[in-house]
Enzyme design. Structure first.
Site, short mmCIF file in Angstrom:
data_model
loop_
_atom_site.label_atom_id
_atom_site.label_comp_id
_atom_site.label_asym_id
_atom_site.label_seq_id
_atom_site.Cartn_x
_atom_site.Cartn_y
_atom_site.Cartn_z
N ASP A 76 -10.31 -8.58 8.43
CA ASP A 76 -11.74 -8.44 8.11
C ASP A 76 -12.43 -9.79 8.16
O ASP A 76 -13.54 -9.91 8.67
CB ASP A 76 -11.92 -7.83 6.71
CG ASP A 76 -12.16 -6.33 6.80
OD1 ASP A 76 -11.75 -5.73 7.82
OD2 ASP A 76 -12.75 -5.76 5.87
N TYR A 120 0.82 -1.21 0.00
CA TYR A 120 0.00 0.00 0.00
C TYR A 120 0.86 1.27 0.00
O TYR A 120 0.41 2.34 -0.38
CB TYR A 120 -0.94 0.04 1.22
CG TYR A 120 -1.97 -1.07 1.25
CD1 TYR A 120 -2.29 -1.79 0.11
CD2 TYR A 120 -2.64 -1.39 2.42
CE1 TYR A 120 -3.23 -2.81 0.14
CE2 TYR A 120 -3.59 -2.41 2.46
CZ TYR A 120 -3.87 -3.12 1.32
OH TYR A 120 -4.81 -4.12 1.35
N LYS A 155 3.93 -15.28 2.52
CA LYS A 155 3.83 -16.03 1.26
C LYS A 155 5.26 -16.31 0.82
O LYS A 155 5.71 -15.93 -0.27
CB LYS A 155 3.05 -15.17 0.24
CG LYS A 155 2.68 -15.89 -1.04
CD LYS A 155 1.59 -16.93 -0.87
CE LYS A 155 1.32 -17.67 -2.16
NZ LYS A 155 0.50 -18.88 -2.00
N ASP A 172 -4.88 -6.80 6.23
CA ASP A 172 -6.11 -6.09 5.88
C ASP A 172 -7.21 -7.12 5.59
O ASP A 172 -8.33 -7.06 6.11
CB ASP A 172 -5.83 -5.24 4.63
CG ASP A 172 -6.95 -4.27 4.31
OD1 ASP A 172 -7.90 -4.20 5.10
OD2 ASP A 172 -6.87 -3.60 3.26
N ASP A 229 -2.54 -18.11 2.14
CA ASP A 229 -3.72 -18.77 1.56
C ASP A 229 -4.23 -19.86 2.50
O ASP A 229 -5.44 -20.00 2.72
CB ASP A 229 -3.43 -19.34 0.15
CG ASP A 229 -2.03 -19.91 0.01
OD1 ASP A 229 -1.26 -19.83 0.97
OD2 ASP A 229 -1.72 -20.45 -1.07
#
Ligand code: NAD
Length: 361
Positions: free
Chosen positions: A256, A142, A196, A252, A228
């Protein structure tokens, strides 16, 4: 102990739920012999109305001079037409960058009394869900370079291509990793680092730094998990987790997903911390404009955020436990605000929920 708390009462229904959290803090101070003093800070819509901007320097300075910040929620329809750079949410961004908050901590706990509200199957919920997601807030993709350019395709035609750069330094990884280990030390001493590393260099570096840190925390049971797989495990068997730590974008998405499990937004608390113990504690929900002024809003997320402030910023574990036990006892008694109401329970308003928690304390 004496602690200075910056208080952002917020907009619409926010002052209603913040008031209940303050009553709880005052009761804790009285019971445990602490002194909490409050500095009122205007931010968001309230600050726009008063000063024409969502977080004036002087208001931010009050937060920086405090031991921690208790924040309700800002914004609402009244300020929907305000210019983008003056909107209430700008106050939140200004607060986060002004206080250099690089870690966000969101607990995901399913209270047994509210198990029915969770979208997960009861056989999964029954195993007990109580973990936190710690997300790096100021680095990663980001904040890397973003670029859209015109390139020549294989057939000679031109087309657009876009790039977003994911970038992390060892220092950035180490400081969030340390928050993960320290948080685990204050909980059940289990930390899972999510990355990852089978594909990304940033994740390989992330894993290397985390392994180095793990040697400093031999009491913490440490593990790595690919993002994942983690997304799947949060649905399949969240009881395995105590603390998850991860980079900005993965966090992020995962935080959620994790907060959905709780069942009601009115129960979900959070904290954001930087290099110091001065953090920002707030519910994850907004200012609930649709029920403002009706004494209907659930104050528990904010009360639990105040408990997090005691635990993580003030090192007051017993006091935080007392608040959580009081919430638990009130839920046991069957008291419910509208958002968590179910058959056979007693419907109460925001203030009555605060009264009941105070009575348990
Ligand atoms: P919201 O979270 O305020 O409300 C969504 C729904 O959940 C509403 O029906 C509301 O009544 C209900 N709800 C929220 N909190 C509740 C609680 N504690 N108890 C019972 N019900 C509750 O989200 P929204 O309507 O999208 O946003 C309203 C305003 O809040 C917007 O201006 C938004 O920008 C702002 N907002 C601020 C923050 C923040 O300050 N951190 C976070 C989210 C939204």
């Amino acid at each position: 102990m004496e602690k200075k708390i910056a208080l952002i009462r917020g907009d619409y229904a926010s002052p209603e739920f913040v008031a209940q959290a303050v009553r709880v803090l005052d009761r804790i101070a009285e019971k445990y012999g602490h002194t909490f003093t409050y500095t009122e800070v205007d931010m968001g819509g309230a600050a726009i109305d008063k000063y024409g901007e969502p977080l004036p320097e002087a208001e931010l300075a009050k937060c920086l001079a405090s031991d921690s910040v208790l924040l309700g929620s800002v914004g609402g329809p009244k300020w929907d037409d305000v210019a983008a750079d003056k909107r209430p949410e700008r106050g939140l961004l200004g607060l986060r960058s002004g206080m250099k908050l690089f870690s966000n901590n969101r607990p995901s706990k399913v209270w047994p009394q509210l198990a029915e509200a969770s979208p997960l199957k009861s056989s999964i919920v029954e195993k007990g869900i109580d973990f936190v997601v710690i997300r790096e807030l100021t680095g990663g993709i980001y904040f890397g370079e973003h670029k859209t350019e015109t390139v020549t395709a294989a057939d000679g035609a031109s087309e657009q291509a876009a790039t977003d750069v994911m970038y992390y330094t060892e220092h950035e990884i180490e400081r969030i990793g340390r928050v993960g280990f320290e948080t685990a030390m204050k909980r059940r001493k289990k930390l899972c680092s999510v990355d990852k590393a089978n594909v990304l260099d940033t994740s390989k570096l992330w894993r290397k730094v985390m392994h180095r840190l793990a040697e400093e925390y031999p009491e913490v049971e440490y593990s790595d998990m690919l993002v994942d797989n983690c997304a799947m495990q949060i649905c399949k068997d969240p009881s395995q987790f105590d603390v998850l730590v991860t980079e900005n974008m993965f966090g992020d998405i995962l935080s959620d997903e994790a907060s959905e499990i709780v069942g009601s937004i009115g129960m979900a608390c959070s904290s954001s911390l930087g290099e110091t113990t001065c953090g920002v504690y707030e519910p994850i929900h907004g200012s609930a404009p649709d029920i403002a002024g009706e004494d209907k809003v659930n104050p528990i997320a904010t009360i639990l955020s105040a408990a997090m402030m005691l635990r993580y910023s003030f090192d007051m574990a017993a006091e935080a436990d007392a608040i959580e036990q009081a919430v638990n006892a009130v839920l046991d008694d069957g008291l419910r605000t509208a958002d968590i109401m179910s058959e056979g329970c007693t419907l109460v308003g925001c203030k009555a929920m605060g009264d009941a928690i105070l009575a348990k304390l």
